[in-house]
Scaffold this motif. Structure first.
Motif, PDB file in Angstrom:
ATOM      1  N   MET A   1       2.342   4.274   6.855  1.00  0.00           N
ATOM      2  CA  MET A   1       1.800   4.879   5.632  1.00  0.00           C
ATOM      3  C   MET A   1       0.594   5.771   5.921  1.00  0.00           C
ATOM      4  O   MET A   1       0.420   6.810   5.286  1.00  0.00           O
ATOM      5  CB  MET A   1       1.415   3.781   4.631  1.00  0.00           C
ATOM      6  N   ILE A   2      -0.266   5.372   6.857  1.00  0.00           N
ATOM      7  CA  ILE A   2      -1.477   6.154   7.116  1.00  0.00           C
ATOM      8  C   ILE A   2      -1.269   7.216   8.189  1.00  0.00           C
ATOM      9  O   ILE A   2      -2.112   8.101   8.358  1.00  0.00           O
ATOM     10  CB  ILE A   2      -2.655   5.245   7.519  1.00  0.00           C
ATOM     11  N   LEU A   3      -0.145   7.154   8.884  1.00  0.00           N
ATOM     12  CA  LEU A   3       0.132   8.132   9.945  1.00  0.00           C
ATOM     13  C   LEU A   3       0.119   9.572   9.438  1.00  0.00           C
ATOM     14  O   LEU A   3      -0.507  10.443  10.064  1.00  0.00           O
ATOM     15  CB  LEU A   3       1.474   7.792  10.606  1.00  0.00           C
TER      16      LEU A   3
ATOM     17  N   MET B   1       0.370  -2.553  -3.179  1.00  0.00           N
ATOM     18  CA  MET B   1       1.770  -2.871  -3.473  1.00  0.00           C
ATOM     19  C   MET B   1       2.587  -3.158  -2.232  1.00  0.00           C
ATOM     20  O   MET B   1       3.405  -4.092  -2.221  1.00  0.00           O
ATOM     21  CB  MET B   1       2.402  -1.727  -4.269  1.00  0.00           C
ATOM     22  N   ALA B   2       2.398  -2.371  -1.157  1.00  0.00           N
ATOM     23  CA  ALA B   2       3.191  -2.604   0.054  1.00  0.00           C
ATOM     24  C   ALA B   2       2.926  -3.999   0.618  1.00  0.00           C
ATOM     25  O   ALA B   2       3.854  -4.720   1.017  1.00  0.00           O
ATOM     26  CB  ALA B   2       2.874  -1.537   1.101  1.00  0.00           C
TER      27      ALA B   2
ATOM     28  N   LEU C   1       1.737  -6.585  -1.092  1.00  0.00           N
ATOM     29  CA  LEU C   1       2.191  -7.573  -2.065  1.00  0.00           C
ATOM     30  C   LEU C   1       3.701  -7.773  -2.005  1.00  0.00           C
ATOM     31  O   LEU C   1       4.210  -8.891  -2.186  1.00  0.00           O
ATOM     32  CB  LEU C   1       1.773  -7.136  -3.472  1.00  0.00           C
ATOM     33  N   MET C   2       4.448  -6.698  -1.746  1.00  0.00           N
ATOM     34  CA  MET C   2       5.904  -6.785  -1.698  1.00  0.00           C
ATOM     35  C   MET C   2       6.403  -7.426  -0.400  1.00  0.00           C
ATOM     36  O   MET C   2       7.453  -8.066  -0.392  1.00  0.00           O
ATOM     37  CB  MET C   2       6.512  -5.393  -1.852  1.00  0.00           C
ATOM     38  N   ILE C   3       5.695  -7.236   0.691  1.00  0.00           N
ATOM     39  CA  ILE C   3       6.193  -7.675   1.992  1.00  0.00           C
ATOM     40  C   ILE C   3       5.636  -9.028   2.400  1.00  0.00           C
ATOM     41  O   ILE C   3       6.375  -9.930   2.812  1.00  0.00           O
ATOM     42  CB  ILE C   3       5.840  -6.633   3.077  1.00  0.00           C
ATOM     43  N   LEU C   4       4.327  -9.192   2.286  1.00  0.00           N
ATOM     44  CA  LEU C   4       3.672 -10.358   2.861  1.00  0.00           C
ATOM     45  C   LEU C   4       3.934 -11.607   2.027  1.00  0.00           C
ATOM     46  O   LEU C   4       3.774 -11.605   0.805  1.00  0.00           O
ATOM     47  CB  LEU C   4       2.168 -10.108   2.965  1.00  0.00           C
ATOM     48  N   SER C   5       4.326 -12.669   2.699  1.00  0.00           N
ATOM     49  CA  SER C   5       4.427 -13.967   2.044  1.00  0.00           C
ATOM     50  C   SER C   5       3.022 -14.526   1.933  1.00  0.00           C
ATOM     51  O   SER C   5       2.403 -14.866   2.945  1.00  0.00           O
ATOM     52  CB  SER C   5       5.310 -14.912   2.863  1.00  0.00           C
ATOM     53  N   PRO C   6       2.475 -14.622   0.728  1.00  0.00           N
ATOM     54  CA  PRO C   6       1.038 -14.920   0.603  1.00  0.00           C
ATOM     55  C   PRO C   6       0.693 -16.324   1.058  1.00  0.00           C
ATOM     56  O   PRO C   6       1.486 -17.265   0.925  1.00  0.00           O
ATOM     57  CB  PRO C   6       0.777 -14.739  -0.899  1.00  0.00           C
ATOM     58  N   GLY C   7      -0.489 -16.453   1.598  1.00  0.00           N
ATOM     59  CA  GLY C   7      -0.990 -17.744   2.030  1.00  0.00           C
ATOM     60  C   GLY C   7      -2.436 -17.907   1.629  1.00  0.00           C
ATOM     61  O   GLY C   7      -3.170 -16.931   1.489  1.00  0.00           O
ATOM     62  N   PHE C   8      -2.831 -19.140   1.432  1.00  0.00           N
ATOM     63  CA  PHE C   8      -4.207 -19.422   1.020  1.00  0.00           C
ATOM     64  C   PHE C   8      -5.046 -19.929   2.189  1.00  0.00           C
ATOM     65  O   PHE C   8      -6.175 -20.364   2.004  1.00  0.00           O
ATOM     66  CB  PHE C   8      -4.208 -20.437  -0.117  1.00  0.00           C
ATOM     67  N   THR C   9      -4.468 -19.906   3.390  1.00  0.00           N
ATOM     68  CA  THR C   9      -5.207 -20.226   4.606  1.00  0.00           C
ATOM     69  C   THR C   9      -5.120 -19.021   5.525  1.00  0.00           C
ATOM     70  O   THR C   9      -4.665 -17.950   5.126  1.00  0.00           O
ATOM     71  CB  THR C   9      -4.626 -21.474   5.287  1.00  0.00           C
ATOM     72  N   PHE C  10      -5.543 -19.179   6.742  1.00  0.00           N
ATOM     73  CA  PHE C  10      -5.435 -18.079   7.694  1.00  0.00           C
ATOM     74  C   PHE C  10      -5.053 -18.643   9.056  1.00  0.00           C
ATOM     75  O   PHE C  10      -5.288 -19.813   9.363  1.00  0.00           O
ATOM     76  CB  PHE C  10      -6.754 -17.297   7.807  1.00  0.00           C
TER      77      PHE C  10
END
Length: 441
Positions: free
Chosen positions: A38-40, A101-102, A104-113
């Motif tokens: 996207m930033i390329l 959005m990118a 949010l659509m791709i990453l499986s969210p997590g509350f840890t790291f």
């Protein structure tokens, strides 16, 4: 997923790439790859415009002094464009930091790291976290999300501050190409100094022989006074290697962009027809047609996109362009210019969700709660567009030769007309590219 599996299999001894790999690969590695694509175009477009403005005489001078193509680029082009390259990189980084959005659509969210980039549900970004949590947040939860947005601003501030320190004061070093090349030539011949000094005595003896006797014709080995063949071959090999690396970088950049375009065309052409472009969703409920209006279309979305984007352009392009003109032509390195530059860099990393919240809140305060219209979208988009317009226009104005300004002023032209008729016209191609980037943003 197979590619991540292959990397994990060979590099699993590094904790960053340890398995098992999530399938589907909704992990940090995939998001990083998508953000890079996207930033390329942003970095490439700005850097290209700056490279095109590099002084041609300096490039030809370096080649005339014996530099290879890569040495010419390293000595004449890159030092001239250093500041612009850093600005382009920071603009791209701000785009990645604020992307919502990118991620949010791709990453499986997590509350840890976690340090492993191939595992899912271990990572989350600030922008995606705000977008995901805000619809159900209230009271203290909203304050917490706005606080995370503040943290993102602080991160952007620190990153830009470090980048400015790395870039340093490059404007004073842009015209030092010949001094740098002289140093380069001196370094090439440094290994031959002892040989040349020892050869002077041999030339003296040959000259005395010529004076004393003309019956013999001495043979002088002039190769002793030139760079060795091995050093020339080494420089040519390095030049060839850099050509190969640059070409491979071009291929690596083209593959994802071409793949994206091809995939969009292949899947989109199945539904692409005249009805799709000339109908809206009036007779469609829940994805099913309920009347005689066909199966719905995107006419309403096309018109809305054009209207809202046009409104954002009307707001952001004049403001951004005038801000850039002030910073380059009037501020003269004052403290307020440094503050504005820093704020523009920080604003380039603002998440789109935060810009939307700002516009929504502002119109709710001015016109009452529940106020929703397309102009709000234009205001929100203009907040995202202004930093791109400012940074791109600023870099283009910065590399306009001062000789043009001085020649115009010496002829009695006012500063305002010098800016509009000389400076802006000279920088127009780069400014147009920056505006196109902002519209795409």
């Amino acid at each position: 997923s197979p590619f991540w599996d292959w990397i994990s299999r060979f590099l699993s001894w590094i904790p960053l790439f340890a398995g098992p790999v999530a399938n589907p690969s909704r992990c940090a590695a995939t998001v990083s790859l998508v953000l890079a694509v996207m930033i390329l175009p942003i970095i490439t477009s700005m850097a290209r415009d700056i490279f095109q403005q590099a002084p041609r005489l300096q490039q030809e001078g370096a080649l005339a002094l014996g530099a290879t193509k890569w040495e010419m680029i390293k000595l004449a082009v890159l030092p001239f464009a250093k500041s612009g390259i850093v600005s382009a990189s920071m603009l791209g980084l701000g785009r990645a930091l604020g992307e919502t959005m990118a991620v949010l659509m791709i990453l499986s969210p997590g509350f840890t790291f976690g340090i492993n980039i191939f595992k899912a549900s271990q990572n989350q970004t600030i922008a995606a976290n705000i977008a995901a949590q805000y619809p159900e947040a209230n009271g203290l939860g909203v304050s917490a999300l706005i606080g995370t947005g503040l943290v993102l601003f602080v991160i952007s501030f620190v990153v830009n501050f470090v980048a400015r320190k790395i870039a340093g004061n490059t404007s004073a070093n842009r015209l030092n190409i010949f001094a740098k090349f002289k140093k380069f030539v001196k370094s090439i011949k440094s290994k031959k100094l002892n040989q040349v000094s020892s050869s002077i005595s041999s030339i003296s003896s040959v000259s005395s022989d010529l004076v004393s006797s003309s019956s013999t014709s001495p043979v002088i080995d002039f190769d002793k006074f030139s760079p060795t063949r091995s050093s020339i071959a080494l420089r040519k090999r390095k030049d060839f290697l850099m050509h190969v690396l640059i070409f491979l970088s071009f291929i690596v950049a083209i593959i994802p962009l071409a793949s994206l375009l091809l995939t969009t065309i292949i899947h989109g052409v199945k539904r692409f027809n005249i009805d799709f472009l000339t109908h809206n969703m009036t007779y469609v409920v829940g994805g099913n047609a309920t009347g005689t209006g066909g199966y719905g279309g995107i006419l309403h979305a096309i018109i809305g996109t054009l209207e809202i984007t046009l409104g954002a352009m009307v707001i952001s392009i004049p403001i951004g362009l005038m801000c850039a003109v002030y910073l380059i032509e009037y501020a003269n390195g004052r403290r307020i210019a440094r503050i504005i530059n820093l704020m523009v860099d920080v604003m380039s990393g603002i998440p789109s969700i935060v810009a939307g919240l700002f516009a929504f809140s502002m119109f709710a305060i001015l016109l009452g709660p529940g106020t929703i219209n397309g102009f709000e979208g234009s205001v929100a988009l203009s907040i995202l567009m202004i930093p791109t317009v400012v940074k791109s226009a600023q870099e283009m104005l910065k590399i306009v030769p001062n000789d043009l300004r001085e020649a115009s002023l010496a002829l009695g032209v006012t500063k305002q007309r010098t800016i509009t008729k000389v400076v802006l016209r000279t920088a127009l191609p780069g400014i147009v590219s920056g505006c196109i980037l902002a519209v795409a943003r």
